[in-house]
Enzyme design. Structure first.
Site, PDB file in Angstrom:
ATOM      1  N   LYS A  22      47.099  -6.693  85.361  1.00  0.00           N
ATOM      2  CA  LYS A  22      46.315  -7.212  86.493  1.00  0.00           C
ATOM      3  C   LYS A  22      46.380  -8.738  86.473  1.00  0.00           C
ATOM      4  CE  LYS A  22      42.218  -5.935  88.351  1.00  0.00           C
ATOM      5  NZ  LYS A  22      42.459  -5.615  89.759  1.00  0.00           N
TER       6      LYS A  22
HETATM    7  N1  PMP Z   1      45.425  -0.999  92.870  1.00  0.00           N
HETATM    8  C1  PMP Z   1      45.224  -2.325  92.959  1.00  0.00           C
HETATM    9  C2  PMP Z   1      46.356  -3.175  93.417  1.00  0.00           C
HETATM   10  C3  PMP Z   1      43.997  -2.898  92.626  1.00  0.00           C
HETATM   11  O1  PMP Z   1      43.803  -4.217  92.718  1.00  0.00           O
HETATM   12  C4  PMP Z   1      42.934  -2.061  92.229  1.00  0.00           C
HETATM   13  C5  PMP Z   1      41.597  -2.659  91.889  1.00  0.00           C
HETATM   14  N2  PMP Z   1      41.549  -3.070  90.556  1.00  0.00           N
HETATM   15  C6  PMP Z   1      43.176  -0.678  92.141  1.00  0.00           C
HETATM   16  C7  PMP Z   1      44.429  -0.178  92.459  1.00  0.00           C
HETATM   17  C8  PMP Z   1      42.099   0.253  91.666  1.00  0.00           C
HETATM   18  O2  PMP Z   1      41.862   0.029  90.304  1.00  0.00           O
HETATM   19  P1  PMP Z   1      40.438   0.298  89.655  1.00  0.00           P
HETATM   20  O3  PMP Z   1      40.070   1.682  90.021  1.00  0.00           O
HETATM   21  O4  PMP Z   1      40.696   0.140  88.192  1.00  0.00           O
HETATM   22  O5  PMP Z   1      39.497  -0.711  90.204  1.00  0.00           O
END
Ligand code: PMP
Length: 297
Positions: free
Chosen positions: A151
């Site tokens: 991320k």
């Molecule tokens: N895809 C992307 C590109 C994201 O930014 C997020 C948010 N973090 C998600 C999927 C969903 O991830 P999460 O459920 O861990 O928030």
């Protein structure tokens, strides 16, 4: 449009400081090259949901970007809890961020420091109207270019321009295809479809394996709903009966329609409508119950 709800304090490099004193230098490396990693975490009724999983991903992202965080995961976990406590956060969003400092303008230098901060602020309950999505103009960054589970801020340039383009065209968000032409994810969420009581979602080989995505798998298991991970072509979307997206910030959101205009040349009907999102509503309800029960503190 909501402005950020300033909290009293945030945590930066080992200290709690007043929100308005939390500045960086304009030569900060991450401001120029997106050399940062971050997390988004939710607080429900003063308790933090899936905190350990988020901090684990935060450290894994940092390692992939070769950022050396000077704290242990447990220290960051404890600081998140303390942040919630000193700011008296109740229903909030927490943002840990690690970034490279302003010691050098070079792309890489041993002089560059790794900085860490955690901020948190109260948020409104997300809106519940079903979403209208489009197929994104720009494809997702391939896993051969940036580690897909990292991320890092750099990955979000594609997301920002796709979000802007989708809003310009009157949609709420965009579904990005991967480099092979398969459905991957939305700009800040994972995507799911429903066919005859089976939930179908893309394999997480070209999208983030979201923490909410994994929670949906747990919920489906508990409810005896089969989940299939598979490569999904845009044409397949026409046969699904329901669609929803998931993410820490968006939670579980119904999708009302998908518009295919970005794929005009692929002979796909221009719009798919979803009217009766039954499984989606069951998953949504179970997610809401879970966040209220299982937040850790
Ligand atoms: N895809 C992307 C590109 C994201 O930014 C997020 C948010 N973090 C998600 C999927 C969903 O991830 P999460 O459920 O861990 O928030």
């Amino acid at each position: 449009m909501n402005a950020i709800n300033k909290a009293d304090y945030l945590w930066k490099n080992g200290q709690f400081i007043p929100w308005d004193h939390a500045n960086v230098h304009l030569m900060t490396h991450s401001l120029h090259y997106a050399s940062s990693v971050f997390e988004g975490i939710r607080v429900y009724n003063g308790k933090i949901f899936k905190l350990e999983q988020h901090i684990k991903r935060f450290f894994a992202s940092a390692e992939q970007l070769m950022l050396k965080i000077d704290y242990t995961p447990l220290e960051i976990i404890n600081m998140c809890k303390e942040l919630v406590s000193i700011n008296k956060l109740s229903n909030a969003y927490i943002r840990p961020l690690a970034w490279m400092g302003a010691e050098s303008s070079k792309l890489l230098s041993p002089l560059l420091s790794t900085n860490v901060m955690i901020s948190g602020w109260e948020i409104d309950t997300p809106k519940s109207q079903p979403l209208n999505l489009c197929i994104a103009k720009w494809i997702n960054i391939p896993p051969q270019s940036i580690p897909i589970q990292c991320k890092t801020g750099g990955r979000y340039t594609t997301m920002i321009i796709n979000k802007a383009e989708s809003i310009k065209q009157g949609f709420d968000d965009a579904i990005l295809l991967d480099w092979r032409g398969y459905i991957s994810e939305c700009t800040t969420s994972n995507i799911f479809f429903v066919l005859d009581n089976t939930i179908v979602t893309p394999i997480a080989d070209a999208c983030l394996n979201g923490i909410t995505r994994q929670t949906i798998f747990d919920i489906a298991k508990k409810l005896d709903i089969i989940v299939v991970e598979q490569h999904i072509t845009p044409k397949l979307l026409l046969k699904y009966q329901e669609c929803f997206i998931t993410g820490t910030a968006v939670e579980v959101k119904e999708v009302r329609s998908i518009n295919f205009t970005a794929l005009k040349d692929q002979n796909i009907a221009t719009e798919k409508l979803y009217n009766n999102n039954l499984i989606t509503k069951i998953v949504q309800k179970n997610y809401r119950n879970l966040v209220n029960e299982q937040s850790s503190f």
